[in-house]
Design a protein around this motif. Structure first.
Motif: not given
Length: 179
Positions: A144-157
């Motif tokens: 958000i501070d960077f200016g992105s509304d990206a989702d952040v998800l915990a994943v097992d790749i």
């Protein structure tokens, strides 16, 4: 059929190559060589150009996944691979020394691309302690501070369903449809 080019990026050892191997239904193209620098303390081989794989999701949707090398000395490949991309997935290793710093680095490194395409952040190798803390929220705040509304998800790749979540967030992003 609509072709979607998605970039998978992040630091060395985050799981980018594994992510592409997990999700791709085509034979994956890998450019791994034996690590010859400090990377060899983390893993035996490292990507030097790209990883590439594809998946056909339905009759109208084909996804091309391009994994970037994680080492900064191969950053010239980041720009080459990013041309024409429709989205970016940043994969972070939650067990790394400073995942928050890693996120900030990749947000800035891909800033020009992220102005145009959707971003999702996949946090791999996350501990139970981190899941129960405000770790994900701190990463979200950095985005958000960077200016992105990206989702952040915990994943097992290593799990196809988790990769599917990341890819679908890109494909169904409002930012993608705004083009």
């Amino acid at each position: 059929m609509f072709d979607h080019k998605i970039i998978v990026t992040g630091p060395v050892g985050a799981g980018k190559s594994t992510a592409i191997r997990t999700y791709s239904t085509s034979q994956v193209v890998e450019t791994d060589i034996l690590a010859s620098d400090q990377t060899q303390t983390m893993k035996e081989a490292t990507t030097v150009a790209m990883d590439y794989g594809t998946i056909v999701l339905d009759a109208e949707t084909k996804v091309h996944l391009y994994g970037t090398p994680g080492q900064e000395r191969f950053d010239f490949m980041w720009e080459i691979l990013s041309k024409g991309s429709r989205g970016v997935i940043i994969v972070l290793n939650a067990s790394a020394r400073n995942p928050l710093q890693d996120l900030r680095f990749y947000l800035h490194a891909f800033a020009d691309v992220l102005d145009r395409v959707p971003l999702v952040i996949g946090v791999n190798k996350i501990s139970m302690e981190q899941r129960e803390s405000d770790f994900i929220e701190k990463l979200q705040q950095a985005a958000i501070d960077f200016g992105s509304d990206a989702d952040v998800l915990a994943v097992d790749i290593r799990k196809r369903k988790d990769m599917n979540k990341l890819v679908k967030r890109i494909l169904f992003s409002d930012k993608l449809f705004a083009k």
